[in-house]
Design an enzyme around this catalytic site. Structure first.
Site, PDB file in Angstrom:
ATOM      1  N   PHE A  13       0.835  -1.209   0.000  1.00  9.98           N
ATOM      2  CA  PHE A  13       0.000   0.000   0.000  1.00  9.98           C
ATOM      3  C   PHE A  13       0.870   1.259   0.000  1.00  9.98           C
ATOM      4  O   PHE A  13       0.887   2.048  -0.957  1.00  9.98           O
ATOM      5  CB  PHE A  13      -0.926  -0.073   1.221  1.00  9.98           C
ATOM      6  CG  PHE A  13      -1.623   1.190   1.624  1.00  9.98           C
ATOM      7  CD1 PHE A  13      -2.089   2.089   0.669  1.00  9.98           C
ATOM      8  CD2 PHE A  13      -1.843   1.470   2.975  1.00  9.98           C
ATOM      9  CE1 PHE A  13      -2.753   3.258   1.068  1.00  9.98           C
ATOM     10  CE2 PHE A  13      -2.508   2.619   3.365  1.00  9.98           C
ATOM     11  CZ  PHE A  13      -2.948   3.516   2.412  1.00  9.98           C
ATOM     12  N   ILE A  14       1.638   1.453   1.064  1.00  9.03           N
ATOM     13  CA  ILE A  14       2.452   2.662   1.168  1.00  9.03           C
ATOM     14  C   ILE A  14       3.646   2.575   0.208  1.00  9.03           C
ATOM     15  O   ILE A  14       3.998   3.544  -0.468  1.00  9.03           O
ATOM     16  CB  ILE A  14       2.928   2.868   2.622  1.00  9.03           C
ATOM     17  CG1 ILE A  14       1.712   2.914   3.563  1.00  9.03           C
ATOM     18  CG2 ILE A  14       3.742   4.156   2.746  1.00  9.03           C
ATOM     19  CD1 ILE A  14       2.053   2.859   5.039  1.00  9.03           C
ATOM     20  N   ASP A  33      10.061  -6.962  -3.298  1.00 11.01           N
ATOM     21  CA  ASP A  33       8.811  -7.456  -2.701  1.00 11.01           C
ATOM     22  C   ASP A  33       8.716  -8.969  -2.919  1.00 11.01           C
ATOM     23  O   ASP A  33       9.192  -9.484  -3.928  1.00 11.01           O
ATOM     24  CB  ASP A  33       7.590  -6.764  -3.331  1.00 11.01           C
ATOM     25  CG  ASP A  33       6.432  -6.647  -2.361  1.00 11.01           C
ATOM     26  OD1 ASP A  33       6.076  -5.535  -1.956  1.00 11.01           O
ATOM     27  OD2 ASP A  33       5.884  -7.707  -1.958  1.00 11.01           O
ATOM     28  N   GLY A  38       1.724  -7.884  -1.146  1.00  8.75           N
ATOM     29  CA  GLY A  38       1.832  -6.852  -2.186  1.00  8.75           C
ATOM     30  C   GLY A  38       1.072  -7.261  -3.439  1.00  8.75           C
ATOM     31  O   GLY A  38       0.797  -8.441  -3.665  1.00  8.75           O
ATOM     32  N   TYR A 147       3.112  -7.314  17.143  1.00  9.42           N
ATOM     33  CA  TYR A 147       3.433  -6.391  16.062  1.00  9.42           C
ATOM     34  C   TYR A 147       4.238  -5.197  16.592  1.00  9.42           C
ATOM     35  O   TYR A 147       5.325  -4.888  16.094  1.00  9.42           O
ATOM     36  CB  TYR A 147       2.136  -5.912  15.412  1.00  9.42           C
ATOM     37  CG  TYR A 147       2.323  -4.834  14.376  1.00  9.42           C
ATOM     38  CD1 TYR A 147       2.917  -5.122  13.156  1.00  9.42           C
ATOM     39  CD2 TYR A 147       1.912  -3.523  14.614  1.00  9.42           C
ATOM     40  CE1 TYR A 147       3.081  -4.130  12.194  1.00  9.42           C
ATOM     41  CE2 TYR A 147       2.078  -2.527  13.661  1.00  9.42           C
ATOM     42  CZ  TYR A 147       2.665  -2.839  12.458  1.00  9.42           C
ATOM     43  OH  TYR A 147       2.834  -1.860  11.513  1.00  9.42           O
ATOM     44  N   LYS A 151       8.226  -4.263  15.809  1.00  6.96           N
ATOM     45  CA  LYS A 151       8.621  -2.990  15.204  1.00  6.96           C
ATOM     46  C   LYS A 151       9.555  -2.224  16.148  1.00  6.96           C
ATOM     47  O   LYS A 151      10.523  -1.596  15.704  1.00  6.96           O
ATOM     48  CB  LYS A 151       7.379  -2.144  14.896  1.00  6.96           C
ATOM     49  CG  LYS A 151       6.624  -2.607  13.668  1.00  6.96           C
ATOM     50  CD  LYS A 151       7.379  -2.218  12.391  1.00  6.96           C
ATOM     51  CE  LYS A 151       6.539  -2.443  11.148  1.00  6.96           C
ATOM     52  NZ  LYS A 151       7.278  -2.057   9.916  1.00  6.96           N
ATOM     53  N   VAL A 203     -19.276  -4.949  14.673  1.00  4.08           N
ATOM     54  CA  VAL A 203     -18.176  -4.050  15.037  1.00  4.08           C
ATOM     55  C   VAL A 203     -17.406  -4.656  16.207  1.00  4.08           C
ATOM     56  O   VAL A 203     -18.015  -5.001  17.234  1.00  4.08           O
ATOM     57  CB  VAL A 203     -18.723  -2.655  15.448  1.00  4.08           C
ATOM     58  CG1 VAL A 203     -17.570  -1.721  15.820  1.00  4.08           C
ATOM     59  CG2 VAL A 203     -19.568  -2.060  14.337  1.00  4.08           C
TER      60      VAL A 203
END
Lengths: 320, 320
Positions: A13-14, A33, A38, A147, A151, A203
């Site tokens: 995406f980015i 990639d 991707g 996650y 990071k 939700v």
């Protein structure tokens, strides 16, 4: 002056939006990639540009990565497992794809004498921050997700390489990013659910979780500005808009755009899942001091994302 | 009540002292070590105790580790590459032995339903702390060594497992530890150099680096107290004495004990090596609030270490 940049996660995406921007600015790009998440279609424009070279590979293959990086001036390391929510279902994934992968990128840079790196970190490294809006140098965090932990580990490795090997780094702690080529996250999930059944919307959580979002082109503006202007050895920037919304606000904008009034079915209390952070809002004064500010509001970002999904429904079938 | 504890790094400096203490308290111990730096002689007492079981293995072997952990109630994870100074000579070592190894320990615990862990982290996770004495929740640090980065990554993984899998952790950020079975660090290096040539002592840095040290039995008291009393999901404690000394003070105590007056040869400015932190002093109010305080001063620790080295010169030849 035209440079040669590596972009890992170039089909993401980015990453793919960044590739297009760099090529548009006249630079050469080596895109890496493995297409695990991707999309080849995101690179259609780039592949038609002779300044773009695609290397399809897994960055866990360090030897190949060293070859891929030859001739580059700097690296934008965006490749990652970006899935916060399902971390506990496969704990090894974050370790490998975020921590060990970042180590490989650093080693491939070192082997090629490349010393400048941009890294896509995350506001998740703050865990449940006691200070909101959260500044970059807020209290030493306690990680709440695999996650975020992976990071944060990547950030630590990069910083240690700056000290030990003379690297320079820009580390970006993103809020969630929205916009064209978005394939992952709450707008995606809500759109998909409403597409299947427009009468009801399950939700996760009570809808009152407060979150911040940033439009992808604003995000890329900030990354490029920081890479140009930041001068310290280790430069850490929060990236986000100057505010937040409730999940319920976002649902309202999505439904309004789609002309739907589904029955909202909440579940799970104030957290949507284990490690879900009920309030994310980052202090972005530091990046703003370089002259950046977002051009798009959270609402703009949500609406543009819905518009993108509406005209690109193929992305819902493209997921691996 | 007697429990069964795993001690990883059971043949190391702190690990073997902890094993002896746990066995002395009537517990059963499963000791894990690959003897890469651990010493079999440190386990002489333990091996004579029928409550001790030694499993010689590398914790990078996850399958074997899962078997090793069977039947344990809690894990003291002390195995690590403890070499801060030479990190840049082999960056993969810290990643593997500290970060990935910690992941393996957590996975082996999960496979066996073990949920309580003590982890030997380090004051190095603070990098060059802007707040001194440094509290556990001081500013979000920027890592300056591969060692610190790898331990911070281990902390992050452990915290994420606490949130995601219901673990409970005590994480200890040590200053340098001194005492019996010490085989690594500045007293060791100085003693060894003076043994070879008592007339001169090369010193890395200007000798004015301010550091804090803790005697190993005080360290173990704190670990056991915290494991007994700490009640939060993630409990983080600095461990150190309430003060610091200069490297020059330590040199003075060593030389005084040995009856030597070597010529001191400084080199390298205010840092002894890349990533050397010129001032380490941790705020230990949090562990003191549980009722702990160190019984030995830094000087006591240095003198006991010199005495140990004097009567155990074999350790200088035992290094791998």
């Amino acid at each position: 002056m035209a440079s040669t940049f590596v972009v890992t996660g170039c089909a993401g995406f980015i990453g793919s939006n960044l590739v297009d921007r760099l090529l548009g600015d006249g630079h050469a790009v080596i895109g890496v990639d493995n297409f695990s998440t991707g999309q080849r279609r995101f690179l259609e424009g780039a592949l038609a540009n002779r300044n773009f070279r695609l290397i399809e590979m897994d960055i866990l293959d360090l030897d190949l990565l060293k070859t891929a990086f030859q001739g580059a001036d700097a690296v934008f390391h965006l490749a990652a497992n970006a899935d916060v929510r399902f971390g506990t279902e496969h704990p090894r994934k974050d370790l490998e794809q975020n921590t060990i992968a970042t180590y490989n990128v650093l080693e491939a840079m070192r082997a090629n004498g490349i010393r400048k790196i941009a890294f896509s970190s995350t506001g998740s490294v703050y865990g449940e921050a006691p200070v909101i809006p959260t500044p970059e140098d807020g209290p030493f965090p306690i990680q709440t997700s695999l996650y975020g932990a992976s990071k944060a580990a990547g950030e630590g490795l990069i910083s240690a390489y700056c000290e030990g090997f003379g690297f320079q780094a820009c580390i970006f702690r993103f809020v969630s990013i929205l916009g064209e080529r978005y394939t992952h996250g709450h707008v995606f999930d809500f759109y998909e659910k409403l597409n299947k059944d427009p009468t009801r919307l399950p939700v996760l959580g009570n809808g009152k979780q407060r979150k911040s979002y940033l439009y992808v082109q604003d995000c890329i503006d900030a990354i490029l500005l920081a890479m140009e202007k930041a001068e310290a050895k280790v430069n850490i920037f929060n990236l986000g808009v100057d505010g937040y919304c409730e999940v319920n606000d976002s649902i309202g904008w999505i439904c309004e755009t789609l002309g739907l009034s589904p029955n909202l079915e909440y579940s799970g209390g104030d957290r949507g899942w284990i490690g879900d952070n009920p309030f994310i809002f980052l202090d972005t004064k530091r990046i703003q001091s370089l002259g950046w500010k977002p051009k798009y509001s959270i609402r703009d970002g949500v609406l543009r994302t819905v518009e993108y999904l509406r005209t690109n429904e193929w992305v819902f079938n493209a997921r691996t």
